[in-house]
Design a protein around this motif. Structure first.
Motif, PDB file in Angstrom:
ATOM      1  N   SER A 257       1.126  -1.143  -0.178  1.00 24.49           N
ATOM      2  CA  SER A 257       0.084  -0.495   0.357  1.00 24.49           C
ATOM      3  C   SER A 257       1.372   0.822   0.100  1.00 24.49           C
ATOM      4  N   ARG A 258       0.051   2.462  -0.645  1.00 26.14           N
ATOM      5  CA  ARG A 258       1.643   4.055  -0.506  1.00 26.14           C
ATOM      6  C   ARG A 258       2.068   3.957   1.527  1.00 26.14           C
ATOM      7  N   GLN A 259       0.656   3.577   1.901  1.00 23.11           N
ATOM      8  CA  GLN A 259       0.839   4.025   3.434  1.00 23.11           C
ATOM      9  C   GLN A 259       2.351   2.829   3.971  1.00 23.11           C
ATOM     10  N   SER A 260       2.211   1.513   3.491  1.00 26.48           N
ATOM     11  CA  SER A 260       3.060   0.947   3.485  1.00 26.48           C
ATOM     12  C   SER A 260       4.632   1.558   2.903  1.00 26.48           C
ATOM     13  N   ARG A 261       4.481   1.700   1.997  1.00 29.08           N
ATOM     14  CA  ARG A 261       6.121   1.730   1.210  1.00 29.08           C
ATOM     15  C   ARG A 261       5.967   3.163   1.509  1.00 29.08           C
ATOM     16  N   SER A 262       5.882   4.260   2.119  1.00 33.44           N
ATOM     17  CA  SER A 262       6.279   5.480   3.188  1.00 33.44           C
ATOM     18  C   SER A 262       6.737   4.557   4.079  1.00 33.44           C
ATOM     19  N   ALA A 263       6.142   3.593   5.233  1.00 35.67           N
ATOM     20  CA  ALA A 263       6.945   3.877   6.013  1.00 35.67           C
ATOM     21  C   ALA A 263       7.983   3.059   6.090  1.00 35.67           C
ATOM     22  N   ILE A 264       8.330   2.536   5.280  1.00 37.41           N
ATOM     23  CA  ILE A 264       9.157   1.461   5.081  1.00 37.41           C
ATOM     24  C   ILE A 264      10.590   2.424   4.168  1.00 37.41           C
ATOM     25  N   LEU A 265      10.126   3.604   3.086  1.00 37.68           N
ATOM     26  CA  LEU A 265      11.210   4.485   3.378  1.00 37.68           C
ATOM     27  C   LEU A 265      11.575   5.619   3.685  1.00 37.68           C
ATOM     28  N   ARG A 266      10.756   5.450   5.251  1.00 38.72           N
ATOM     29  CA  ARG A 266      11.350   6.829   5.793  1.00 38.72           C
ATOM     30  C   ARG A 266      12.805   6.183   6.770  1.00 38.72           C
ATOM     31  N   VAL A 267      12.376   4.701   6.871  1.00 40.36           N
ATOM     32  CA  VAL A 267      13.329   4.184   7.762  1.00 40.36           C
ATOM     33  C   VAL A 267      14.811   3.666   6.105  1.00 40.36           C
ATOM     34  N   LEU A 268      14.559   3.188   5.617  1.00 41.40           N
ATOM     35  CA  LEU A 268      15.303   2.733   4.384  1.00 41.40           C
ATOM     36  C   LEU A 268      16.348   3.942   3.828  1.00 41.40           C
ATOM     37  N   ARG A 269      15.851   5.191   4.315  1.00 40.74           N
ATOM     38  CA  ARG A 269      16.716   6.057   3.390  1.00 40.74           C
ATOM     39  C   ARG A 269      17.900   7.003   4.459  1.00 40.74           C
ATOM     40  N   PRO A 270      17.426   6.517   5.882  1.00 44.56           N
ATOM     41  CA  PRO A 270      18.889   6.963   6.831  1.00 44.56           C
ATOM     42  C   PRO A 270      19.450   5.517   7.179  1.00 44.56           C
ATOM     43  N   ALA A 271      18.354   4.909   6.947  1.00 45.82           N
ATOM     44  CA  ALA A 271      19.722   3.595   6.613  1.00 45.82           C
ATOM     45  C   ALA A 271      20.694   3.289   5.751  1.00 45.82           C
ATOM     46  N   GLU A 272      20.357   3.482   5.213  1.00 47.00           N
ATOM     47  CA  GLU A 272      21.075   3.826   3.123  1.00 47.00           C
ATOM     48  C   GLU A 272      22.095   5.025   3.535  1.00 47.00           C
ATOM     49  N   SER A 273      22.471   5.918   4.819  1.00 47.88           N
ATOM     50  CA  SER A 273      23.173   6.716   4.594  1.00 47.88           C
ATOM     51  C   SER A 273      23.810   6.730   5.623  1.00 47.88           C
ATOM     52  N   ALA A 274      23.759   5.970   6.531  1.00 50.67           N
ATOM     53  CA  ALA A 274      24.378   5.377   7.693  1.00 50.67           C
ATOM     54  C   ALA A 274      25.643   4.157   7.427  1.00 50.67           C
ATOM     55  N   ALA A 275      25.025   3.544   6.050  1.00 50.38           N
ATOM     56  CA  ALA A 275      25.315   2.184   5.567  1.00 50.38           C
ATOM     57  C   ALA A 275      26.604   3.376   4.759  1.00 50.38           C
ATOM     58  N   ARG A 276      26.194   4.500   4.022  1.00 52.33           N
ATOM     59  CA  ARG A 276      27.481   5.484   2.909  1.00 52.33           C
ATOM     60  C   ARG A 276      28.127   5.071   4.242  1.00 52.33           C
ATOM     61  N   ARG A 277      28.426   6.163   5.436  1.00 55.51           N
ATOM     62  CA  ARG A 277      29.075   6.835   6.225  1.00 55.51           C
ATOM     63  C   ARG A 277      30.071   5.415   6.534  1.00 55.51           C
ATOM     64  N   LEU A 278      29.393   3.775   6.832  1.00 49.75           N
ATOM     65  CA  LEU A 278      30.460   2.919   7.240  1.00 49.75           C
ATOM     66  C   LEU A 278      31.240   2.752   6.021  1.00 49.75           C
ATOM     67  N   ILE A 279      30.765   2.731   4.943  1.00 50.11           N
ATOM     68  CA  ILE A 279      31.643   2.611   3.617  1.00 50.11           C
ATOM     69  C   ILE A 279      32.898   3.413   3.997  1.00 50.11           C
ATOM     70  N   VAL A 280      31.972   4.937   3.915  1.00 49.29           N
ATOM     71  CA  VAL A 280      33.775   5.917   4.141  1.00 49.29           C
ATOM     72  C   VAL A 280      34.370   5.620   5.061  1.00 49.29           C
ATOM     73  N   ILE A 281      34.720   5.719   6.212  1.00 53.58           N
ATOM     74  CA  ILE A 281      34.980   5.222   7.093  1.00 53.58           C
ATOM     75  C   ILE A 281      35.899   3.917   7.298  1.00 53.58           C
ATOM     76  N   ALA A 282      34.987   3.078   6.951  1.00 53.35           N
ATOM     77  CA  ALA A 282      35.796   0.976   5.928  1.00 53.35           C
ATOM     78  C   ALA A 282      36.850   2.054   5.244  1.00 53.35           C
ATOM     79  N   ALA A 283      36.662   2.715   3.784  1.00 52.68           N
ATOM     80  CA  ALA A 283      37.409   2.923   2.709  1.00 52.68           C
ATOM     81  C   ALA A 283      38.768   3.997   3.072  1.00 52.68           C
ATOM     82  N   ARG A 284      38.712   4.134   4.852  1.00 49.09           N
ATOM     83  CA  ARG A 284      40.710   4.782   4.634  1.00 49.09           C
ATOM     84  C   ARG A 284      41.391   4.016   6.186  1.00 49.09           C
ATOM     85  N   PHE A 285      40.267   2.859   5.873  1.00 49.77           N
ATOM     86  CA  PHE A 285      40.966   1.591   7.233  1.00 49.77           C
ATOM     87  C   PHE A 285      40.803   0.366   5.975  1.00 49.77           C
ATOM     88  N   CYS A 286      41.443   0.691   5.007  1.00 47.09           N
ATOM     89  CA  CYS A 286      41.297  -0.857   3.859  1.00 47.09           C
ATOM     90  C   CYS A 286      42.292  -2.160   4.818  1.00 47.09           C
TER      91      CYS A 286
END
Length: 214
Positions: A30-59
């Motif tokens: 449903s549109r409501q369920s999709r929006s609810a998932i995106l509200r959590v997925l967007r910050p989760a993707e941002s957090a994962a991206r920051r972990l990658i950046v940190i890990a890249a500095r400590f290969c």
């Protein structure tokens, strides 16, 4: 600072968030369920991206790969899908809409119109309350996030290669850093979910991480 422990701790927290999202994911949402998932997925993707950046500095650091059992995505994949899209290693750039009268789109003249007190306006049909949406693209993003969290060292090396290539690129969009200035995508000043705390922690770690191994 024990960077390896910090990475692993936040990676495991994101895996728990991902498992919770997959528990409510389905081929159609449903549109409501999709929006609810995106509200959590967007910050989760941002957090994962920051972990990658940190890990890249400590290969050279030994960042453990995940051994956590995750949901099976096969049941959600459309039959026409061939490959999971690669996780985006660079933050989406902020878009600033032009605040000019001509920048606003005019109503579509092909739509039926009604007259209210002598003023003609478009007549928009209401959306069905139980309208469901195909969740293939959303599920692909979840799968891409799973691939990242399952093997952070691989993604860190991938980012390091891209950054090396961009060092010789001419000035312009290709020279932008992976993390955009200011607050990260999906950041909320008033935390409403565990992922908000994780993103805040990962963003702070990314800002503190040295540019090169000590």
């Amino acid at each position: 600072m024990d960077w390896q422990a910090a990475i692993n701790l936040n990676r495991d927290a994101l895996l728990r968030v991902l498992a919770a999202l997959m528990a409510i994911a389905a081929p159609h949402l449903s549109r409501q369920s999709r929006s609810a998932i995106l509200r959590v997925l967007r910050p989760a993707e941002s957090a994962a991206r920051r972990l990658i950046v940190i890990a890249a500095r400590f290969c050279n650091a030994k960042i453990k790969t995940s051994t956590r059992t995750l949901p099976n995505f096969a049941q959600f994949q459309p039959s026409t899908a061939q490959h999971t899209p690669r996780f985006k290693l660079f933050d989406p750039r902020k878009r600033f809409a032009a605040r000019h009268p001509q920048a606003f789109k005019l109503p579509n003249k092909s739509l039926p119109r009604i007259s209210v007190i002598g003023v003609s306006i478009p007549a928009f049909a209401p959306r069905p309350q139980n309208h469901s949406l195909n969740a293939a693209a959303l599920t692909a993003r979840l799968k891409a996030l799973q691939d990242v969290l399952s093997d952070l060292p691989k993604q860190a090396k991938r980012l390091a290669r891209q950054l090396d290539k961009r060092k010789t690129a001419p000035a312009g969009p290709r020279r932008v850093p992976p993390l955009r200035p200011g607050l990260p995508p999906g950041y909320r000043s008033n935390p409403a979910h565990e992922v908000d705390r994780i993103l805040k922690e990962c963003h702070a770690l990314a800002l503190q991480a040295p540019a090169a191994p000590p």
